[in-house]
Scaffold this motif. Structure first.
Motif, PDB file in Angstrom:
ATOM      1  N   ILE A 156       0.835  -1.200   0.000  1.00 51.09           N
ATOM      2  CA  ILE A 156       0.000   0.000   0.000  1.00 51.09           C
ATOM      3  C   ILE A 156       0.870   1.250   0.000  1.00 51.09           C
ATOM      4  CG2 ILE A 156      -0.297   0.394   2.492  1.00 51.09           C
ATOM      5  CD1 ILE A 156      -3.053   0.432  -0.208  1.00 51.09           C
ATOM      6  N   VAL A 172       1.896   1.935  -3.587  1.00 52.88           N
ATOM      7  CA  VAL A 172       0.741   2.423  -4.352  1.00 52.88           C
ATOM      8  C   VAL A 172       0.484   3.893  -4.046  1.00 52.88           C
ATOM      9  CG1 VAL A 172      -1.763   2.226  -4.641  1.00 52.88           C
ATOM     10  CG2 VAL A 172      -0.345   0.155  -4.559  1.00 52.88           C
ATOM     11  N   TYR A 217      -1.528  -0.281  -8.300  1.00 51.41           N
ATOM     12  CA  TYR A 217      -2.334  -1.175  -7.468  1.00 51.41           C
ATOM     13  C   TYR A 217      -2.570  -2.503  -8.187  1.00 51.41           C
ATOM     14  CZ  TYR A 217      -6.114  -2.663  -4.321  1.00 51.41           C
ATOM     15  OH  TYR A 217      -6.904  -3.353  -3.428  1.00 51.41           O
ATOM     16  N   TYR A 218      -2.984  -2.421  -9.452  1.00 55.96           N
ATOM     17  CA  TYR A 218      -3.218  -3.648 -10.220  1.00 55.96           C
ATOM     18  C   TYR A 218      -1.917  -4.421 -10.443  1.00 55.96           C
ATOM     19  CZ  TYR A 218      -8.158  -3.112 -11.378  1.00 55.96           C
ATOM     20  OH  TYR A 218      -9.529  -3.055 -11.312  1.00 55.96           O
ATOM     21  N   ILE A 260      -8.839   2.851  -2.539  1.00 56.78           N
ATOM     22  CA  ILE A 260      -7.901   1.729  -2.654  1.00 56.78           C
ATOM     23  C   ILE A 260      -7.631   1.105  -1.284  1.00 56.78           C
ATOM     24  CG2 ILE A 260      -5.487   1.170  -3.119  1.00 56.78           C
ATOM     25  CD1 ILE A 260      -5.611   3.025  -5.524  1.00 56.78           C
ATOM     26  N   PHE A 302      -8.289  -2.686  -0.306  1.00 52.59           N
ATOM     27  CA  PHE A 302      -7.171  -3.552   0.077  1.00 52.59           C
ATOM     28  C   PHE A 302      -7.340  -4.073   1.506  1.00 52.59           C
ATOM     29  CE2 PHE A 302      -2.348  -4.122   0.514  1.00 52.59           C
ATOM     30  CZ  PHE A 302      -2.346  -5.250  -0.289  1.00 52.59           C
TER      31      PHE A 302
END
Length: 761
Positions: A231, A234, A247-248, A278, A282
């Motif tokens: 995270i 990201v 993220y992907y 996000i 997550f």
């Protein structure tokens, strides 16, 4: 700022940039009744709201992902980052969630019938409700105790309730027997001798149990670290589109197409908005981070799956296990403390697997009782503690004569001192008591509480005091006492300091700091000075931080005076943190009947030990001490003149770091004066320090030029004599002779003078 609920004067301290700040809280006597009424009104309102907030938490656990809620509480409330800058929380917490809150939430979750669980996707809105409401549930029990205490009229019973509450609150807030690595090592050593006993009954040995439990902790921390790492990468992206791409990329098992998601992004979405989306998405994985299978842990430990299952089963409760339980019991004896895992669908969930080691003593009690070896384990605990204490003192005081399990007879009664340490003119008496502090022992009638505290805190102190009195009686010439000292190979004429401590395997620091309360309820004679009680792991930290014998002895000696003059709230490492900054030299420490609440004083110590466990090299915290004082202490240790421990203890007790600095400056000025005016027979040649407490020695620095060196010792003797004769309150005088031309040496001559005794170097 901390508040005393009786409206008494309270002094709080906190660590800030290596300084100590004291804040005083004092209620205007005319407003105490108003303050108390307001407090009770808030407590009553909190108790009245308890069912509402309890049911709200229960409903959220029932209708949302209960595992996810508990995992989120742990992840955001209990996680810390380890870096070269130290150990710190991920961000400044706007919510206060501690381990006991997460344990409480897990108990509430297990009070929901399994067939009523109907989880939906966990949303940030649900978590906000939990973050806001759970602390209100947590404080309700304390509020109820305020109200219960208000109905008690007997002062003795009220003081007993106060003692019980201090212990309960301490037990609730302090979740560690020591630093994690310390606890694992100690428990492993403790259980090794009963490996086979446990294996016969449970299918796993004690060391198996430790390894499996630690492996779950390690696995969980590793998963959490990876989660934070992903995270973090990201969120560091330059803009929303790059953030979503990252993220992907880093979470390849996300369902859906990254291109479609990118195309659907609103053109005006901000980085902060997408960040929230996000993170919420997550975080749906947090429950999975806290879920383990026996196969996973078996692979990690290289142990049979059946053995791992046996360990985890002993640490687990099934869903619905606490249905129908009285919620009040979750505060007094939460079943989650004994079994911090939840078993479901062949897997095991725990968002706080470290709780196994937080509550290891009660868990071990249950295991040895189940294996019918409780008596054997009790004897093992006693032997284990005595051996560890002996080893610790051999390391801390390598020049001392150390004798364990010393037996001696007084009249028709034989006594045993667990550890007797003789070093120079100092005797240290240590009693090692392995009794358990149990919640059951602290409930109920005052007599029951008194027996519990007597056994663990007061009786060991009376035992060590008994031997101390014999030493002083022998020094005065009592023949019976002299015979006992001869058997113990102690020459009382050479002893001028006795230090008494007790060491335990349970954290009793809060009880040993309640000396004034014990005297108020008549459990302790007013003239008895309670020996400080140290948790073994805490004493080990003290020894490692204060890594020279004089500092170590000084801390142990001053701890007794520190706790007897003040009503203290804090744990041992808070006391150690305060000592590092003050040396326990402050006018406030000599004032009777003050309440001192310590806040954050253990931070540098925590950073050092926790950082080391995380692989971060940090400088060991050191006592604040000026160069002159540090060099004198080093010289005493290196040269070891007669009375070196006594001189060192007196020196460290005469001034705090700021006063030490002033002493250094004054000596520099005095040196210049002596070099200019030494030919004048009446020239000023000494600096004298008289600490405010009568028990502390008078310290003199005598400066002389090389031409008067031959007269230095006689002048030192005259100065000591004047100090002893001129003030009946001065019992001991330490004189350091320093040559003005040999200024690089800490001292040239040393004299320790008492009434009827002079020791020179």
């Amino acid at each position: 700022m901390k508040k005393n609920l009786n409206g008494d004067e309270v002094v709080t301290s906190s660590a800030h940039d290596l300084k100590v700040q004291y804040n005083q809280f004092l209620i205007d006597p005319d407003k105490r009744a108003e303050f108390k009424a307001h407090l009770l009104e808030n407590a009553a309102a909190g108790v009245a709201d308890f069912p509402k907030y309890f049911d709200l938490m229960k409903e959220k656990l029932r209708s949302s992902d209960g595992f996810g809620i508990i995992a989120s509480l742990s992840h955001y409330g209990l996680s810390f980052f380890a870096s070269s800058k130290g150990i710190k929380a991920p961000a400044k917490k706007s919510i206060e969630i501690d381990q006991h809150h997460v344990e409480l939430m897990q108990a509430i979750f297990l009070a929901v019938p399994e067939d009523e669980l109907d989880p939906s996707i966990l949303t940030p809105g649900v978590m906000q409700v939990v973050f806001d409401g759970l602390p209100k549930v947590g404080q309700t029990f304390l509020f109820q105790r305020f109200l219960d205490a208000e109905r008690v009229e007997d002062k003795t019973e009220l003081l007993v309730i106060s003692l019980q509450e201090r212990v309960r609150l301490h037990t609730q807030m302090v979740r560690n027997w020591g630093y994690f690595g310390q606890v694992v090592s100690l428990v492993n050593d403790l259980l090794a001798p009963i490996d086979e006993d446990l294996k016969k009954h449970y299918g796993f040995g004690g060391t198996d149990f430790v390894e499996v439990a630690k492996s779950v902790v390690d696995e969980y921390q590793q998963r959490q670290s990876l989660h934070w790492e992903v995270i973090g990468k990201v969120l560091r992206a330059r803009n929303p589109r790059e953030m979503l791409k990252m993220y992907y990329k880093l979470v390849p098992d996300i369902e859906g197409d990254s291109a479609v998601s990118l195309a659907s992004l609103p053109q005006d979405i901000t980085k902060i908005q997408l960040m929230s989306l996000i993170m919420a998405h997550f975080d749906l994985r947090l429950a999975g981070l806290a879920t383990f299978t026996a196969d996973e842990i078996a692979t990690r430990t290289n142990k049979p799956k059946e053995l791992v299952e046996a360990v985890l089963d002993e640490l687990s409760l099934p869903l619905g296990a606490l249905v129908g339980n009285n919620p009040e019991f979750f505060f007094l004896g939460n079943p989650v403390w004994d079994k911090p895992f939840v078993k479901f669908d062949g897997a095991y969930f725990s968002a706080l697997p470290q709780a196994v080691f937080s509550h290891i003593n009660r868990i071990l009690d249950r295991l040895v009782s189940g294996a019918n070896i409780k008596q054997k384990f009790s004897a093992l605990r006693s032997t284990f503690l005595e051996q560890k204490v002996e080893a610790l003192f051999r390391k801390a005081l390598p020049d001392a004569e150390i004798r364990p399990s010393v037996k001696w007879r007084l009249g028709d009664t034989e006594y045993e001192t667990d550890l007797l340490v003789v070093i120079d003119k100092t005797v240290l008496i240590a009693e090692a008591k392995s009794h358990r502090l149990t919640a059951e022992g602290l409930r109920g009638a005052p007599d029951r509480v008194r027996r519990h505290i007597n056994e663990m805190v007061i009786d060991p102190s009376l035992q060590s005091e008994r031997l101390e009195k014999l030493i002083w009686d022998a020094k005065e010439g009592n023949q019976d006492s002299l015979r006992i000292m001869e058997e113990l190979r102690i020459d009382p004429s050479k002893i001028d300091r006795v230090i008494r401590i007790s060491v335990t395997l349970d954290d009793l620091s809060l009880l040993s700091s309640a000396e004034s309360e014990f005297k108020k309820v008549g459990w302790l004679d007013n003239d008895h000075k309670l020996a400080p009680t140290f948790l073994l792991s805490d004493l080990s930290c003290v020894e490692e931080v204060l890594d020279n014998p004089i500092l170590f002895l000084h801390y142990l000696n001053e701890r007794s005076h520190f706790q007897s003059s003040l009503s203290l709230l804090g744990d041992e490492l808070d006391f150690l943190g305060l000592y590092l900054l003050t040396g326990f030299n402050n006018v406030i420490f000599g004032e009777e009947n003050k309440n001192l609440v310590l806040s954050g004083m253990s931070e540098p110590i925590d950073q050092f030990f926790m950082g080391r466990e995380a692989g971060i090299r940090r400088e060991k915290p050191k006592p604040e001490m000026r160069p002159l004082f540090r060099s004198i202490i080093k010289s005493l240790i290196d040269r070891k003149p007669p009375g070196w421990t006594t001189v060192g203890l007196h020196l460290l007790s005469c001034a705090d770091p700021a006063e030490q600095k002033a002493i250094e400056r004054s000596l520099d000025k005095l040196r210049s004066m002596v070099r200019k005016k030494y030919r004048d027979p009446l020239h000023l040649n000494s600096l004298q320090i008289t600490p405010p407490e009568e028990r502390k020695a008078h310290i003199i620095f005598h400066l002389f030029p090389e031409k008067l060196r031959d007269h230095a010792k006689s002048t030192m003797g005259a100065l000591a004599g004047d100090a002893l004769e001129g003030n009946e309150n001065v019992k001991t005088c330490v004189v350091f002779g320093r040559g003005t031309e040999s200024w690089g040496r800490p001292y040239d001559y040393l004299m320790l003078a008492g009434r009827g005794e002079v020791v020179e170097e």
